[in-house]
Design a protein around this motif. Sequence first.
Motif, PDB file in Angstrom:
ATOM      1  N   SER A 188       0.827  -1.202   0.000  1.00 36.83           N
ATOM      2  CA  SER A 188       0.000   0.000   0.000  1.00 36.83           C
ATOM      3  C   SER A 188       0.865   1.257   0.000  1.00 36.83           C
ATOM      4  CB  SER A 188      -0.923  -0.027   1.217  1.00 36.83           C
ATOM      5  OG  SER A 188      -1.692   1.137   1.280  1.00 36.83           O
ATOM      6  N   GLN A 189       1.901   1.249   0.820  1.00 29.61           N
ATOM      7  CA  GLN A 189       2.803   2.397   0.892  1.00 29.61           C
ATOM      8  C   GLN A 189       3.511   2.617  -0.448  1.00 29.61           C
ATOM      9  OE1 GLN A 189       6.161   1.933   3.587  1.00 29.61           O
ATOM     10  NE2 GLN A 189       5.893   4.056   4.250  1.00 29.61           N
ATOM     11  N   PHE A 190       3.964   1.535  -1.069  1.00 28.88           N
ATOM     12  CA  PHE A 190       4.624   1.640  -2.367  1.00 28.88           C
ATOM     13  C   PHE A 190       3.673   2.234  -3.404  1.00 28.88           C
ATOM     14  CE2 PHE A 190       5.531   0.191  -6.617  1.00 28.88           C
ATOM     15  CZ  PHE A 190       6.895   0.390  -6.748  1.00 28.88           C
ATOM     16  N   ILE A 191       2.456   1.700  -3.448  1.00 28.89           N
ATOM     17  CA  ILE A 191       1.471   2.170  -4.430  1.00 28.89           C
ATOM     18  C   ILE A 191       1.144   3.643  -4.198  1.00 28.89           C
ATOM     19  CG2 ILE A 191      -0.927   1.909  -5.218  1.00 28.89           C
ATOM     20  CD1 ILE A 191      -0.514  -1.164  -4.706  1.00 28.89           C
ATOM     21  N   ASP A 192       0.956   4.044  -2.951  1.00 29.11           N
ATOM     22  CA  ASP A 192       0.674   5.453  -2.648  1.00 29.11           C
ATOM     23  C   ASP A 192       1.824   6.357  -3.090  1.00 29.11           C
ATOM     24  OD1 ASP A 192      -1.757   4.732  -1.549  1.00 29.11           O
ATOM     25  OD2 ASP A 192      -1.082   4.916   0.532  1.00 29.11           O
ATOM     26  N   GLY A 217       2.982  10.509  -9.854  1.00 30.46           N
ATOM     27  CA  GLY A 217       2.275  10.734 -11.110  1.00 30.46           C
ATOM     28  C   GLY A 217       1.951   9.493 -11.916  1.00 30.46           C
ATOM     29  N   ALA A 218       2.340   8.319 -11.462  1.00 33.35           N
ATOM     30  CA  ALA A 218       2.061   7.091 -12.210  1.00 33.35           C
ATOM     31  C   ALA A 218       0.632   6.624 -11.944  1.00 33.35           C
ATOM     32  CB  ALA A 218       3.042   5.997 -11.799  1.00 33.35           C
ATOM     33  N   PRO A 219       0.018   6.012 -12.949  1.00 29.05           N
ATOM     34  CA  PRO A 219      -1.327   5.469 -12.748  1.00 29.05           C
ATOM     35  C   PRO A 219      -1.306   4.310 -11.740  1.00 29.05           C
ATOM     36  CG  PRO A 219      -0.753   5.519 -15.088  1.00 29.05           C
ATOM     37  CD  PRO A 219       0.484   5.847 -14.324  1.00 29.05           C
ATOM     38  N   LYS A 220      -2.396   4.138 -11.020  1.00 26.82           N
ATOM     39  CA  LYS A 220      -2.487   3.091 -10.008  1.00 26.82           C
ATOM     40  C   LYS A 220      -2.215   1.714 -10.595  1.00 26.82           C
ATOM     41  CE  LYS A 220      -5.321   1.564  -6.148  1.00 26.82           C
ATOM     42  NZ  LYS A 220      -6.518   1.841  -5.355  1.00 26.82           N
ATOM     43  N   SER A 221      -2.721   1.451 -11.792  1.00 23.30           N
ATOM     44  CA  SER A 221      -2.521   0.135 -12.407  1.00 23.30           C
ATOM     45  C   SER A 221      -1.033  -0.145 -12.638  1.00 23.30           C
ATOM     46  CB  SER A 221      -3.303   0.017 -13.717  1.00 23.30           C
ATOM     47  OG  SER A 221      -2.872   1.012 -14.639  1.00 23.30           O
ATOM     48  N   ASN A 222      -0.288   0.869 -13.049  1.00 21.03           N
ATOM     49  CA  ASN A 222       1.152   0.701 -13.256  1.00 21.03           C
ATOM     50  C   ASN A 222       1.861   0.460 -11.929  1.00 21.03           C
ATOM     51  OD1 ASN A 222       0.345   1.462 -15.813  1.00 21.03           O
ATOM     52  ND2 ASN A 222       2.075   2.822 -16.158  1.00 21.03           N
ATOM     53  N   CYS A 223       1.431   1.162 -10.895  1.00 21.05           N
ATOM     54  CA  CYS A 223       2.044   1.008  -9.575  1.00 21.05           C
ATOM     55  C   CYS A 223       1.793  -0.381  -9.017  1.00 21.05           C
ATOM     56  CB  CYS A 223       1.516   2.082  -8.624  1.00 21.05           C
ATOM     57  SG  CYS A 223       1.943   3.765  -9.136  1.00 21.05           S
ATOM     58  N   CYS A 274       1.165  -3.059 -10.766  1.00 21.38           N
ATOM     59  CA  CYS A 274       1.947  -3.960 -11.601  1.00 21.38           C
ATOM     60  C   CYS A 274       3.404  -3.962 -11.155  1.00 21.38           C
ATOM     61  CB  CYS A 274       1.831  -3.543 -13.064  1.00 21.38           C
ATOM     62  SG  CYS A 274       2.859  -4.500 -14.199  1.00 21.38           S
ATOM     63  N   ALA A 275       3.962  -2.798 -10.904  1.00 18.01           N
ATOM     64  CA  ALA A 275       5.374  -2.690 -10.520  1.00 18.01           C
ATOM     65  C   ALA A 275       5.640  -3.388  -9.188  1.00 18.01           C
ATOM     66  CB  ALA A 275       5.798  -1.227 -10.453  1.00 18.01           C
ATOM     67  N   GLY A 283       9.235  -0.460 -16.709  1.00 16.79           N
ATOM     68  CA  GLY A 283       9.193  -0.640 -18.172  1.00 16.79           C
ATOM     69  C   GLY A 283       8.221  -1.717 -18.597  1.00 16.79           C
ATOM     70  N   GLN A 284       8.133  -2.790 -17.837  1.00 11.21           N
ATOM     71  CA  GLN A 284       7.213  -3.873 -18.164  1.00 11.21           C
ATOM     72  C   GLN A 284       5.767  -3.487 -17.898  1.00 11.21           C
ATOM     73  OE1 GLN A 284       8.798  -7.027 -15.733  1.00 11.21           O
ATOM     74  NE2 GLN A 284      10.282  -7.637 -17.288  1.00 11.21           N
ATOM     75  N   CYS A 285       5.566  -2.549 -17.005  1.00 12.19           N
ATOM     76  CA  CYS A 285       4.199  -2.190 -16.596  1.00 12.19           C
ATOM     77  C   CYS A 285       3.662  -0.952 -17.301  1.00 12.19           C
ATOM     78  CB  CYS A 285       4.174  -1.964 -15.076  1.00 12.19           C
ATOM     79  SG  CYS A 285       4.532  -3.455 -14.148  1.00 12.19           S
ATOM     80  N   ARG A 286       4.497  -0.293 -18.045  1.00 19.06           N
ATOM     81  CA  ARG A 286       4.063   0.927 -18.730  1.00 19.06           C
ATOM     82  C   ARG A 286       2.971   0.599 -19.723  1.00 19.06           C
ATOM     83  NH1 ARG A 286       8.883   2.688 -20.676  1.00 19.06           N
ATOM     84  NH2 ARG A 286       9.412   3.315 -18.568  1.00 19.06           N
TER      85      ARG A 286
END
Length: 89
Positions: free
Chosen positions: A30-34, A40-46, A48-49, A84-87
């Motif tokens: 959760s902390q990483f995604i936040d 500025g990255a979309p939640k889906s990319n976060c 995925c990462a 790069g894989q999640c972009r």
Amino acid sequence: MGSRIRKILTVALIPLALCACTSELDKVRSQFIDNCMSSGAPKSNCKCAIDKLQDHYGEQGLVAINRQGYPPSDFAEQLFVAAGQCRNP
């Protein structure tokens, strides 16, 4: 009046019980995604990462990295690869 107090206590304690059920890994994710989204990255990319990083380091690895307070030497490279894989195309 006793049942009213029990109802109030039950409602007040539900959030505490839910927080207690959150694992340390869930908190790290959760902390990483936040933090990722705040850059500025979309939640889906976060999401995925962090999934890719978890695949690489494992659940306990991510928790250990968070506990240590600093990433391993290959973390920046792994994050770059995951991003790069999640972009989105």
